[in-house]
Enzyme design. Structure first.
Site, mmCIF file in Angstrom:
data_model
loop_
_atom_site.group_PDB
_atom_site.id
_atom_site.type_symbol
_atom_site.label_atom_id
_atom_site.label_comp_id
_atom_site.label_asym_id
_atom_site.label_seq_id
_atom_site.Cartn_x
_atom_site.Cartn_y
_atom_site.Cartn_z
ATOM 1 C CB VAL A 93 29.851 55.227 70.782
ATOM 2 C CG1 VAL A 93 30.041 54.770 69.354
ATOM 3 C CG2 VAL A 93 31.172 55.687 71.362
ATOM 4 C CG ASP A 94 24.105 52.402 71.320
ATOM 5 O OD1 ASP A 94 23.897 52.236 70.111
ATOM 6 O OD2 ASP A 94 23.607 51.690 72.218
ATOM 7 C CE1 TYR A 129 26.841 49.690 79.895
ATOM 8 C CE2 TYR A 129 28.045 48.205 78.468
ATOM 9 C CZ TYR A 129 26.838 48.711 78.930
ATOM 10 O OH TYR A 129 25.656 48.221 78.421
HETATM 11 N N1 AR6 Z 1 32.978 59.055 68.803
HETATM 12 C C1 AR6 Z 1 33.993 58.435 69.452
HETATM 13 N N2 AR6 Z 1 33.988 58.195 70.790
HETATM 14 C C2 AR6 Z 1 32.910 58.609 71.485
HETATM 15 C C3 AR6 Z 1 31.785 59.252 70.883
HETATM 16 C C4 AR6 Z 1 31.862 59.474 69.481
HETATM 17 N N3 AR6 Z 1 30.874 60.073 68.804
HETATM 18 N N4 AR6 Z 1 30.878 59.521 71.864
HETATM 19 C C5 AR6 Z 1 31.391 59.060 73.024
HETATM 20 N N5 AR6 Z 1 32.617 58.520 72.810
HETATM 21 P P1 AR6 Z 1 30.195 54.932 75.785
HETATM 22 P P2 AR6 Z 1 30.391 52.226 76.956
HETATM 23 C C6 AR6 Z 1 33.552 57.867 73.776
HETATM 24 O O1 AR6 Z 1 29.498 55.431 76.997
HETATM 25 O O2 AR6 Z 1 31.196 52.700 78.096
HETATM 26 C C7 AR6 Z 1 25.449 53.555 75.885
HETATM 27 O O3 AR6 Z 1 24.359 54.124 76.519
HETATM 28 C C8 AR6 Z 1 33.311 58.077 75.246
HETATM 29 O O4 AR6 Z 1 33.888 59.302 75.646
HETATM 30 O O5 AR6 Z 1 29.656 55.313 74.456
HETATM 31 O O6 AR6 Z 1 30.791 50.958 76.259
HETATM 32 C C9 AR6 Z 1 25.153 52.187 75.295
HETATM 33 O O7 AR6 Z 1 23.819 52.075 74.868
HETATM 34 C C10 AR6 Z 1 34.042 56.880 75.840
HETATM 35 O O8 AR6 Z 1 35.432 57.139 75.893
HETATM 36 O O9 AR6 Z 1 30.253 53.302 75.759
HETATM 37 C C11 AR6 Z 1 25.448 51.251 76.427
HETATM 38 O O10 AR6 Z 1 24.314 51.090 77.268
HETATM 39 C C12 AR6 Z 1 33.821 55.783 74.800
HETATM 40 O O11 AR6 Z 1 33.415 56.461 73.615
HETATM 41 C C13 AR6 Z 1 26.560 51.936 77.169
HETATM 42 O O12 AR6 Z 1 26.452 53.320 76.859
HETATM 43 C C14 AR6 Z 1 32.768 54.765 75.171
HETATM 44 O O13 AR6 Z 1 31.724 55.375 75.903
HETATM 45 C C15 AR6 Z 1 27.916 51.470 76.702
HETATM 46 O O14 AR6 Z 1 28.910 52.064 77.488
#
Ligand code: AR6
Length: 179
Positions: free
Chosen positions: A39-40, A129
């Site tokens: 997402v980030d 995470y």
């Molecule tokens: N829209 C909605 N959901 C999404 C999108 C999107 N565009 N892209 C991914 N997801 P994550 P975390 C989902 O890894 O676990 C980063 O590097 C994904 O499939 O984004 O909190 C940050 O900088 C998953 O279900 O977040 C931190 O270092 C969910 O969003 C770290 O990752 C969260 O996945 C944070 O990890």
């Protein structure tokens, strides 16, 4: 999927959170606010460099796990990005549940303080995470429900889930919650 809570709306949608035209979208950030994947990565790519410039200027020391900070949203359709830091899953004995609830809680609180009526949220901690989604979804929805029940400003909380697996887990958790 949509449920009404005290005249407010809690919604689940499958999609990309960067496309959401709501008052605030929530970013799954890290405590250094350093950007990353998931997402980030999508938020900073879509929003442009002004978001990172603002986090660096306003929050040079980052944001602790279990909390959140707010910036404008650059080129994204939302007005604000709320950068929330969920815990890294370490097996469940290190306060992960409290930290995840607190990250969501703080994100909702900031949205209300900035007059946001609608907020879109991702499944914090459920990607890089490693938080088990069946547990994380229950926590996320419980905090959202509590927010909608008592907040004077918030009208819509929409979880935007990436892919059918994540959506299905949230849908099951929502059905389990008694409204
Ligand atoms: N829209 C909605 N959901 C999404 C999108 C999107 N565009 N892209 C991914 N997801 P994550 P975390 C989902 O890894 O676990 C980063 O590097 C994904 O499939 O984004 O909190 C940050 O900088 C998953 O279900 O977040 C931190 O270092 C969910 O969003 C770290 O990752 C969260 O996945 C944070 O990890």
């Amino acid at each position: 999927m949509r449920v009404a809570i005290h005249g407010r709306t809690l919604e689940l949608e499958q999609g990309d959170i960067t496309q959401q035209a709501v008052d605030a979208i929530v970013n799954a950030a890290n405590s250094r606010l350093a950007g990353g994947g998931g997402v980030d990565g999508a938020i900073h790519r879509g929003g442009g460099p002004s978001i990172m410039a603002e986090t660096a200027r306003r929050y040079p020391r980052g944001c602790p796990t279990g909390s959140a900070v707010i910036t404008t949203a650059g080129n994204l359709p939302a007005r604000y990005v709320i950068h929330a830091v969920g815990p890294v899953w370490g097996g469940g004995q290190a306060g992960e549940a409290e930290l995840l609830a607190s990250a969501y809680h703080r994100a909702f609180e900031l949205s209300s303080q900035h007059g946001c009526r609608s907020i879109a949220l991702p499944a914090l901690s459920c990607g890089a995470y490693g938080y088990p989604v069946d547990q994380a979804s229950r926590i996320a929805l419980r905090v959202a429900k509590e927010f909608l029940e008592q907040d004077p400003v918030g009208e819509l909380a929409r979880f935007v889930l990436f892919g059918p697996g994540m959506y299905g887990a949230f849908a099951a958790a929502l059905e389990e919650l008694a409204f």
